[in-house]
Design an enzyme around this catalytic site. Sequence first.
Site, PDB file in Angstrom:
ATOM      1  N   LYS A 130      -9.788  -2.390   1.561  1.00 50.32           N
ATOM      2  CA  LYS A 130      -9.442  -1.335   2.617  1.00 50.32           C
ATOM      3  C   LYS A 130     -10.222   0.038   2.046  1.00 50.32           C
ATOM      4  O   LYS A 130     -10.586   0.846   2.927  1.00 50.32           O
ATOM      5  CB  LYS A 130      -7.838  -0.695   2.187  1.00 50.32           C
ATOM      6  CG  LYS A 130      -6.891  -2.172   2.713  1.00 50.32           C
ATOM      7  CD  LYS A 130      -7.262  -2.665   4.020  1.00 50.32           C
ATOM      8  CE  LYS A 130      -6.168  -3.668   4.479  1.00 50.32           C
ATOM      9  NZ  LYS A 130      -6.403  -4.047   5.840  1.00 50.32           N
ATOM     10  N   TYR A 154      -1.670  -3.260  -6.730  1.00 52.03           N
ATOM     11  CA  TYR A 154      -1.474  -4.080  -5.538  1.00 52.03           C
ATOM     12  C   TYR A 154      -2.735  -3.936  -4.738  1.00 52.03           C
ATOM     13  O   TYR A 154      -3.762  -3.093  -4.534  1.00 52.03           O
ATOM     14  CB  TYR A 154      -0.412  -3.153  -4.515  1.00 52.03           C
ATOM     15  CG  TYR A 154      -0.403  -3.851  -3.293  1.00 52.03           C
ATOM     16  CD1 TYR A 154       0.157  -5.025  -3.062  1.00 52.03           C
ATOM     17  CD2 TYR A 154      -1.142  -3.342  -2.133  1.00 52.03           C
ATOM     18  CE1 TYR A 154       0.269  -5.496  -1.715  1.00 52.03           C
ATOM     19  CE2 TYR A 154      -1.060  -3.848  -0.844  1.00 52.03           C
ATOM     20  CZ  TYR A 154      -0.664  -4.883  -0.525  1.00 52.03           C
ATOM     21  OH  TYR A 154      -0.658  -5.594   0.462  1.00 52.03           O
ATOM     22  N   HIS A 159     -10.508  -2.478  11.520  1.00 53.22           N
ATOM     23  CA  HIS A 159      -9.402  -3.089  10.986  1.00 53.22           C
ATOM     24  C   HIS A 159      -9.240  -4.210  12.051  1.00 53.22           C
ATOM     25  O   HIS A 159      -8.593  -4.108  12.723  1.00 53.22           O
ATOM     26  CB  HIS A 159      -8.201  -2.142  10.961  1.00 53.22           C
ATOM     27  CG  HIS A 159      -7.246  -2.838   9.913  1.00 53.22           C
ATOM     28  ND1 HIS A 159      -5.751  -2.476  10.317  1.00 53.22           N
ATOM     29  CD2 HIS A 159      -7.130  -3.698   9.270  1.00 53.22           C
ATOM     30  CE1 HIS A 159      -5.141  -3.096   9.371  1.00 53.22           C
ATOM     31  NE2 HIS A 159      -5.660  -4.029   8.865  1.00 53.22           N
ATOM     32  N   ARG A 207       0.804  -1.326   0.023  1.00 46.89           N
ATOM     33  CA  ARG A 207       0.078  -0.117  -0.096  1.00 46.89           C
ATOM     34  C   ARG A 207       0.990   1.234  -0.118  1.00 46.89           C
ATOM     35  O   ARG A 207       1.835   1.267   0.561  1.00 46.89           O
ATOM     36  CB  ARG A 207      -1.093   0.019   1.156  1.00 46.89           C
ATOM     37  CG  ARG A 207      -1.944  -0.971   1.125  1.00 46.89           C
ATOM     38  CD  ARG A 207      -2.978  -0.736   2.284  1.00 46.89           C
ATOM     39  NE  ARG A 207      -2.336  -1.301   3.596  1.00 46.89           N
ATOM     40  CZ  ARG A 207      -1.955  -0.538   4.557  1.00 46.89           C
ATOM     41  NH1 ARG A 207      -1.951   0.674   4.202  1.00 46.89           N
ATOM     42  NH2 ARG A 207      -1.342  -1.021   5.570  1.00 46.89           N
ATOM     43  N   SER A 234      -1.379  -3.581  10.500  1.00 43.42           N
ATOM     44  CA  SER A 234      -1.033  -4.647   9.308  1.00 43.42           C
ATOM     45  C   SER A 234       0.018  -5.398   9.619  1.00 43.42           C
ATOM     46  O   SER A 234       1.077  -5.008  10.333  1.00 43.42           O
ATOM     47  CB  SER A 234      -0.856  -3.760   8.072  1.00 43.42           C
ATOM     48  OG  SER A 234      -1.638  -2.819   7.660  1.00 43.42           O
ATOM     49  N   ALA A 235       0.026  -6.697   9.171  1.00 50.07           N
ATOM     50  CA  ALA A 235       0.906  -7.560   9.306  1.00 50.07           C
ATOM     51  C   ALA A 235       1.737  -7.793  10.692  1.00 50.07           C
ATOM     52  O   ALA A 235       2.668  -8.128  11.088  1.00 50.07           O
ATOM     53  CB  ALA A 235       2.416  -7.346   8.355  1.00 50.07           C
ATOM     54  N   CYS A 236       0.666  -7.632  11.551  1.00 54.53           N
ATOM     55  CA  CYS A 236       1.102  -7.874  13.073  1.00 54.53           C
ATOM     56  C   CYS A 236       0.404  -9.349  13.546  1.00 54.53           C
ATOM     57  O   CYS A 236       0.036  -9.617  15.016  1.00 54.53           O
ATOM     58  CB  CYS A 236       0.713  -6.846  13.924  1.00 54.53           C
ATOM     59  SG  CYS A 236       1.728  -5.497  14.060  1.00 54.53           S
ATOM     60  N   ASN A 239       6.363  -8.759   1.667  1.00 56.12           N
ATOM     61  CA  ASN A 239       4.794  -8.442   1.645  1.00 56.12           C
ATOM     62  C   ASN A 239       3.882  -9.055   0.798  1.00 56.12           C
ATOM     63  O   ASN A 239       3.142  -8.948  -0.193  1.00 56.12           O
ATOM     64  CB  ASN A 239       4.612  -7.055   1.555  1.00 56.12           C
ATOM     65  CG  ASN A 239       2.996  -6.677   1.946  1.00 56.12           C
ATOM     66  OD1 ASN A 239       2.490  -7.123   2.595  1.00 56.12           O
ATOM     67  ND2 ASN A 239       2.485  -5.694   1.043  1.00 56.12           N
ATOM     68  N   ARG A 272       1.724 -12.047  -0.891  1.00 55.90           N
ATOM     69  CA  ARG A 272       0.333 -12.509  -0.609  1.00 55.90           C
ATOM     70  C   ARG A 272      -0.003 -13.537  -0.981  1.00 55.90           C
ATOM     71  O   ARG A 272       0.153 -14.110  -2.062  1.00 55.90           O
ATOM     72  CB  ARG A 272      -0.353 -11.154  -0.661  1.00 55.90           C
ATOM     73  CG  ARG A 272      -0.015  -9.847  -0.080  1.00 55.90           C
ATOM     74  CD  ARG A 272      -0.404  -9.720   1.220  1.00 55.90           C
ATOM     75  NE  ARG A 272       0.177  -8.505   1.881  1.00 55.90           N
ATOM     76  CZ  ARG A 272      -0.838  -8.147   2.944  1.00 55.90           C
ATOM     77  NH1 ARG A 272      -1.936  -8.515   3.353  1.00 55.90           N
ATOM     78  NH2 ARG A 272      -0.217  -6.928   3.724  1.00 55.90           N
ATOM     79  N   ASP A 298      -9.383  -9.573   8.817  1.00 58.78           N
ATOM     80  CA  ASP A 298      -9.157  -8.253   8.352  1.00 58.78           C
ATOM     81  C   ASP A 298      -9.995  -7.043   8.924  1.00 58.78           C
ATOM     82  O   ASP A 298      -9.636  -5.964   9.075  1.00 58.78           O
ATOM     83  CB  ASP A 298      -8.517  -8.175   7.156  1.00 58.78           C
ATOM     84  CG  ASP A 298      -7.543  -7.055   6.859  1.00 58.78           C
ATOM     85  OD1 ASP A 298      -6.645  -6.624   7.562  1.00 58.78           O
ATOM     86  OD2 ASP A 298      -7.745  -6.302   5.681  1.00 58.78           O
ATOM     87  N   GLY A 354      -4.098  -3.949  -1.627  1.00 59.40           N
ATOM     88  CA  GLY A 354      -4.793  -2.729  -0.824  1.00 59.40           C
ATOM     89  C   GLY A 354      -5.149  -1.649  -1.736  1.00 59.40           C
ATOM     90  O   GLY A 354      -5.936  -0.729  -1.093  1.00 59.40           O
TER      91      GLY A 354
END
Length: 605
Positions: free
Chosen positions: A228, A219, A248, A91, A270-272, A389, A391, A299, A221
């Site tokens: 999003k 991409y 989120h 993003r 994001s990504a946690c 990143n 996916r 998400d 996002g």
Amino acid sequence: MAKGTDPTKAHSPAPAAGGSPEARANEAVRRWIQECIDLCQPDKVVWCNGSLDERKQMFEQGVKDGVFIRLNQEKLPGCYYHRSNQNDVARTEHLTFICTANEDAAGPTNNWMDAKAAYAKLRGLFKGCMKGRTMYVLPFVMGPIGSPLAKVGIELTDSLYVAASMSIMTRMGDVAWDQLGDSDEFTRCLHSVGDVNPDRRYICHFPKDNTIWSFGSGYGGNALLGKKCLALRIASYLGQQQNWMAEHMLLMGVRDPSGHKSYVAAAFPSACGKTNFAMLIPPDQYKQAGWQITTLGDDIVWMWADKDGRLRAINPEAGYFGVVPGTNYQTNPNAMECIKRDTIYTNVGLLPDGDVWWEGKTEDPPRECLDWTGQKWTPDCGRKAAHPNSRFTAPAVNNPVLDPAYDDPDGVPVSAIIFGGRRSRTIPLVFQSFNWVHGVYVGATLGSETTAAATGQVGVVRRDPMAMLPFLGYNIRDYLTHWFRMRKRMKDPPRIFHVNWFRKNDQGRFMWPGFGENMRVLEWILNRTRGRAAAVETPLGWMPRPEDINLDGLGMTASDLAAVQSIDIDEVKSEIVSQEELFLKLAGDLPKEIIFQRELLISRL
Ligand code: OXD
Ligand code: MN
């Protein structure tokens, strides 16, 4: 239990009541599509019906066009590989705009563009951009069909990758015409990859017009506009207007050994690890005792207060767009099952036999593969095979632990909301806020170390209120006020918690094992929501004593737990100072509840 369709069956379109999709679109839809055709001038327009056959044909076409590579169909049936442009892998928050008549509507944390100027600028870019290309018309519904919160969107795109991905990520096709009827209330989503030039990349949201224009990126996002752009940015604005919330968050079901089922929503940046947490497999002893975790979403969550004053939630999406690296049978076996079939892999490594590989998939790397850029890769080449990143795009129905209520239009009641960030220091494993208002403060001051999900520096702590900083469709001042107001609509609000799975010791080692073991923390959280677990009052909130968390079979002592739970007052003072970064942005607009909570926290130290 689900009143909707059987979630274990792949979603299939409604019977064609009244002919071709084109004929079923209402007047407002047709008028808008014609305007976009006149602007973009595609050679061909393809109206999509959302069937599985159609998705198959998209993949076939994509293989011919070089958009997809067919993966080894014995190992990965129905799976395809996509490589994105190398400048288009995450993003781009600096190119994402909220476009309104005045800047105040976008607020201090968003990039703002005057709506008229944005339309003029993007009209210039969209003009003729689809000459020689096909425009795909993608009607879709976000949310279980028939849900009071379900929303219709229509995306027009010149990307086959986007069309195939949207058919996985949303309830796409004829169902949207049924849901829409004669109404003109649909989100107008116009997308072109253009020439994938970052200098001509704009992700523009027009909340007042229920419109999204995205140009120059393929991409996820930025381009799968249901996700999003619609389900968070536009939906957050609609929610504020209509008294509901778009967040989120992941959404999971937890059944305890007595058969009692609770639902938990959790906001992590994001990504946690939202996907891992949403698909958590409890440790053996918990499984044997009868604990069971099921996923509703990983998400995005939409929530509203029902007539009895309970907060209910749905997941508006129909698939998972998850980070691949680090996913394996230890970290997330359910995700590994999800992505075994009917999945799009983007920017991972490609093995000679048509299988895929990424860092962390197996302990031993393959001898060779093609990396995400298409170059030959060997373990000693010094580059990563998969982009950090990279996916997977996989249908929710692939999930072996999909919750039966995933497709229920009435959603599920939420017992707990959990905020969490990636924090190496300072923040303990778990605490509970004193009440809703304090919980909103905890969410509003959420901090996390940045990840590869967005372009920019990785690993620096940034304030990410409710993990929504990149996804707010309006002024953060009004967003925080909306959270406080929602309290008044609820009789028994969910309890609010904060977790940090990522705390490290002085040697740089994680102090908590994470993954399935997070079940132990979840058990305490759920017991708290039912008045069944003890806690002690600390300056941060209610915390379990070491004996309140089950450590059986974990290899951690009570003093190890005390260490991961410890509060260092000087570090907390520095934390409060670093929260100023956000508060200063809000300046005189900070809601009074936030100011009071901050003062109370300081007075408790
Ligand atoms: C996502 C993100 O892709 O948050 O979910 O970036
Ligand atoms: Mn996300």
